[in-house]
Design a protein around this motif. Structure first.
Motif, PDB file in Angstrom:
ATOM      1  N   SER A 180       0.809  -1.223   0.000  1.00  0.00           N
ATOM      2  CA  SER A 180       0.000   0.000   0.000  1.00  0.00           C
ATOM      3  C   SER A 180       0.839   1.267   0.000  1.00  0.00           C
ATOM      4  O   SER A 180       0.394   2.310  -0.494  1.00  0.00           O
ATOM      5  CB  SER A 180      -0.953  -0.001   1.195  1.00  0.00           C
ATOM      6  OG  SER A 180      -0.244  -0.177   2.407  1.00  0.00           O
ATOM      7  N   ALA A 190     -11.645   1.201  -4.692  1.00  0.00           N
ATOM      8  CA  ALA A 190     -11.295   1.402  -3.281  1.00  0.00           C
ATOM      9  C   ALA A 190     -12.262   0.604  -2.416  1.00  0.00           C
ATOM     10  O   ALA A 190     -13.472   0.845  -2.437  1.00  0.00           O
ATOM     11  CB  ALA A 190     -11.360   2.882  -2.920  1.00  0.00           C
ATOM     12  N   LEU A 216     -11.159   1.766   6.724  1.00  0.00           N
ATOM     13  CA  LEU A 216     -10.720   3.104   7.101  1.00  0.00           C
ATOM     14  C   LEU A 216      -9.794   3.012   8.314  1.00  0.00           C
ATOM     15  O   LEU A 216     -10.201   2.578   9.388  1.00  0.00           O
ATOM     16  CB  LEU A 216     -11.917   3.994   7.426  1.00  0.00           C
ATOM     17  CG  LEU A 216     -11.585   5.444   7.783  1.00  0.00           C
ATOM     18  CD1 LEU A 216     -10.950   6.155   6.597  1.00  0.00           C
ATOM     19  CD2 LEU A 216     -12.832   6.179   8.243  1.00  0.00           C
ATOM     20  N   THR A 220      -5.099   4.830   5.767  1.00  0.00           N
ATOM     21  CA  THR A 220      -5.870   4.912   4.523  1.00  0.00           C
ATOM     22  C   THR A 220      -6.733   6.166   4.424  1.00  0.00           C
ATOM     23  O   THR A 220      -7.218   6.490   3.341  1.00  0.00           O
ATOM     24  CB  THR A 220      -6.779   3.684   4.366  1.00  0.00           C
ATOM     25  OG1 THR A 220      -7.706   3.624   5.464  1.00  0.00           O
ATOM     26  CG2 THR A 220      -5.956   2.400   4.327  1.00  0.00           C
ATOM     27  N   LYS A 221      -6.934   6.864   5.507  1.00  0.00           N
ATOM     28  CA  LYS A 221      -7.783   8.055   5.465  1.00  0.00           C
ATOM     29  C   LYS A 221      -7.199   9.088   4.498  1.00  0.00           C
ATOM     30  O   LYS A 221      -6.051   9.481   4.605  1.00  0.00           O
ATOM     31  CB  LYS A 221      -7.908   8.660   6.860  1.00  0.00           C
ATOM     32  CG  LYS A 221      -8.898   9.814   6.933  1.00  0.00           C
ATOM     33  CD  LYS A 221      -9.082  10.279   8.378  1.00  0.00           C
ATOM     34  CE  LYS A 221     -10.133  11.381   8.457  1.00  0.00           C
ATOM     35  NZ  LYS A 221     -10.343  11.821   9.866  1.00  0.00           N
ATOM     36  N   ILE A 256      -6.350   8.730   1.415  1.00  0.00           N
ATOM     37  CA  ILE A 256      -5.270   8.235   0.564  1.00  0.00           C
ATOM     38  C   ILE A 256      -5.518   8.547  -0.910  1.00  0.00           C
ATOM     39  O   ILE A 256      -4.589   8.706  -1.702  1.00  0.00           O
ATOM     40  CB  ILE A 256      -5.055   6.729   0.798  1.00  0.00           C
ATOM     41  CG1 ILE A 256      -3.713   6.283   0.209  1.00  0.00           C
ATOM     42  CG2 ILE A 256      -6.214   5.906   0.247  1.00  0.00           C
ATOM     43  CD1 ILE A 256      -3.289   4.898   0.652  1.00  0.00           C
ATOM     44  N   ASN A 285     -15.519   3.741  -5.577  1.00  0.00           N
ATOM     45  CA  ASN A 285     -15.355   3.665  -4.126  1.00  0.00           C
ATOM     46  C   ASN A 285     -16.533   2.940  -3.496  1.00  0.00           C
ATOM     47  O   ASN A 285     -17.661   3.440  -3.486  1.00  0.00           O
ATOM     48  CB  ASN A 285     -15.222   5.057  -3.504  1.00  0.00           C
ATOM     49  CG  ASN A 285     -14.819   4.980  -2.034  1.00  0.00           C
ATOM     50  OD1 ASN A 285     -14.501   3.917  -1.512  1.00  0.00           O
ATOM     51  ND2 ASN A 285     -14.823   6.120  -1.353  1.00  0.00           N
ATOM     52  N   ARG A 345     -14.954   3.228   2.128  1.00  0.00           N
ATOM     53  CA  ARG A 345     -15.383   4.257   3.064  1.00  0.00           C
ATOM     54  C   ARG A 345     -15.211   5.617   2.403  1.00  0.00           C
ATOM     55  O   ARG A 345     -14.236   5.852   1.678  1.00  0.00           O
ATOM     56  CB  ARG A 345     -14.553   4.201   4.365  1.00  0.00           C
ATOM     57  CG  ARG A 345     -14.982   3.092   5.316  1.00  0.00           C
ATOM     58  CD  ARG A 345     -16.335   3.423   5.931  1.00  0.00           C
ATOM     59  NE  ARG A 345     -16.824   2.408   6.853  1.00  0.00           N
ATOM     60  CZ  ARG A 345     -17.660   1.443   6.529  1.00  0.00           C
ATOM     61  NH1 ARG A 345     -18.080   1.307   5.279  1.00  0.00           N
ATOM     62  NH2 ARG A 345     -18.103   0.600   7.435  1.00  0.00           N
ATOM     63  N   GLU A 377     -14.332   8.365   3.649  1.00  0.00           N
ATOM     64  CA  GLU A 377     -13.166   9.098   4.130  1.00  0.00           C
ATOM     65  C   GLU A 377     -11.855   8.624   3.510  1.00  0.00           C
ATOM     66  O   GLU A 377     -10.800   9.199   3.780  1.00  0.00           O
ATOM     67  CB  GLU A 377     -13.086   8.996   5.658  1.00  0.00           C
ATOM     68  CG  GLU A 377     -14.218   9.701   6.380  1.00  0.00           C
ATOM     69  CD  GLU A 377     -15.411   8.773   6.623  1.00  0.00           C
ATOM     70  OE1 GLU A 377     -15.532   7.732   5.913  1.00  0.00           O
ATOM     71  OE2 GLU A 377     -16.216   9.074   7.514  1.00  0.00           O
ATOM     72  N   LEU A 378     -11.911   7.572   2.687  1.00  0.00           N
ATOM     73  CA  LEU A 378     -10.716   7.200   1.934  1.00  0.00           C
ATOM     74  C   LEU A 378     -10.353   8.269   0.906  1.00  0.00           C
ATOM     75  O   LEU A 378      -9.221   8.327   0.434  1.00  0.00           O
ATOM     76  CB  LEU A 378     -10.937   5.867   1.203  1.00  0.00           C
ATOM     77  CG  LEU A 378     -11.208   4.620   2.046  1.00  0.00           C
ATOM     78  CD1 LEU A 378     -11.547   3.443   1.124  1.00  0.00           C
ATOM     79  CD2 LEU A 378     -10.010   4.287   2.916  1.00  0.00           C
ATOM     80  N   ASP A 395     -17.885  11.020   2.445  1.00  0.00           N
ATOM     81  CA  ASP A 395     -17.426  11.463   3.760  1.00  0.00           C
ATOM     82  C   ASP A 395     -18.544  12.130   4.554  1.00  0.00           C
ATOM     83  O   ASP A 395     -18.483  12.202   5.778  1.00  0.00           O
ATOM     84  CB  ASP A 395     -16.209  12.391   3.636  1.00  0.00           C
ATOM     85  CG  ASP A 395     -16.442  13.560   2.695  1.00  0.00           C
ATOM     86  OD1 ASP A 395     -17.575  13.722   2.196  1.00  0.00           O
ATOM     87  OD2 ASP A 395     -15.487  14.315   2.455  1.00  0.00           O
TER      88      ASP A 395
END
Length: 308
Positions: free
Chosen positions: A167, A182, A186, A190-191, A193, A210, A213, A215-216, A240
């Motif tokens: 990663s 994705a 989370l 990864t937040k 990213i 996606n 999550r 928030e990724l 998010d």
């Protein structure tokens, strides 16, 4: 839940009554997996030993007090693997075959012949090598796509992905992908990213999906990449901020497919989630090992060493 009520005192509660309902409780089933009520009610958990959440992601309940406690955390891993994989294949086909364009032309009663893309032979990069990521890899490979994964460690002999990249080397492998998916949990690593740097590394014909999550992703950076043509399209099931605000530009972008956090929600999924908890409850009361025990340091259920 009927069978459980025969062997245990079951308390049903909404968020505002959770603290009181927790007093004296041994186990907590968080059925509303989007609820953020547990941290505020945690002071009522005076004898809690086990918490189960009706989702694969555990970030709504993985707050410091729970992480530092002896309470065992389990999730509903396995329920959504194939449905989410079907969703991912579906949106990839929707992009390649321009289904959205066909619907717009149908609404206008316009006969406009076009050519569409093949997905066979295209490259997909799946970030997240847990069970959902593996189901996605298997389904995309069955459709003729070339798939690689992004996980905690690099390897060349993975049974589902073949090649898995580390990663921390994500940016190096984004330029080769036609589709970037994705599905990672989370975590602090990864937040955010998928940000401006990541989108700039993708080729302008690539699409981003996606189902992990919200928030990724740095949403503002994604919107700018889509507006500028840096990215050809995006299919988004998580955000998010949910519900997605009505004034968010993503709603009106012609190269974006949106769904309201439903990629894994097949007919009967709610009953299946209860069945997963009931099975673990039977194991718990029988002294058997629980399934889907989350490593609270990592934030997810660890895969076997050969799949990490």
């Amino acid at each position: 839940m009927g069978s459980i009520e025969q062997t245990a005192e079951v308390r049903y509660t909404r968020a505002d009554g959770l603290a009181e309902a927790l007093r004296g409780a041994d186990a907590l089933f968080v059925y509303d997996f989007l609820s953020t009520a547990v941290p505020d009610a945690w002071h009522g958990a005076d004898r809690l030993r086990w918490l189960h959440i009706a989702s694969a992601g555990v970030d709504p309940v993985l707050f410091p007090e729970l992480r530092d406690s002896d309470v065992v955390l389990t999730n509903s891993r396995g329920v959504f693997d194939d449905p989410i994989a079907e969703y991912v294949l579906g949106v990839i086909l929707a992009f390649a075959k321009d289904f959205a364009g066909s619907l717009r032309l149908q609404d206008e009663a316009r006969w406009q012949h076009r050519e569409t893309e093949r997905i066979s032979g295209t490259h997909a990069l799946v970030m997240g090598t847990g069970p959902i990521g593996r189901a996605i890899a298997r389904m995309l490979r069955a459709a003729g796509m070339k798939v690689a994964g992004v996980g905690r460690r690099a390897r060349e002999d993975d049974p589902d992905f073949g090649t898995v990249h580390a990663s921390d080397r994500l940016a190096e492998h984004l330029p080769a992908a036609d589709y970037v998916v994705a599905v990672a949990p989370l975590t602090e690593q990864t937040k955010g990213i998928f940000n401006a740097t990541a989108f700039a590394a993708m080729k302008p014909t690539a699409r981003f999906v996606n189902v992990g999550r919200g928030e990724l992703v740095v949403t503002g950076d994604l919107i700018e990449a889509l507006r500028s043509g840096q990215l050809a399209g995006a299919a988004l099931d998580v955000f998010d901020t949910e519900p997605l605000p009505a004034d968010n530009p993503l709603w009106s972008m012609p190269n974006v497919l949106l769904s309201p956090h439903m990629s894994g929600d097949f007919i009967g999924w709610r009953n299946t989630l209860v069945e997963v908890f009931a099975d673990n409850f039977r194991r718990w009361t029988s002294g058997l090992p629980l399934r889907n025990v989350v490593d609270k340091t990592l934030g997810y259920v660890p895969s076997p060493p050969q799949e990490r």
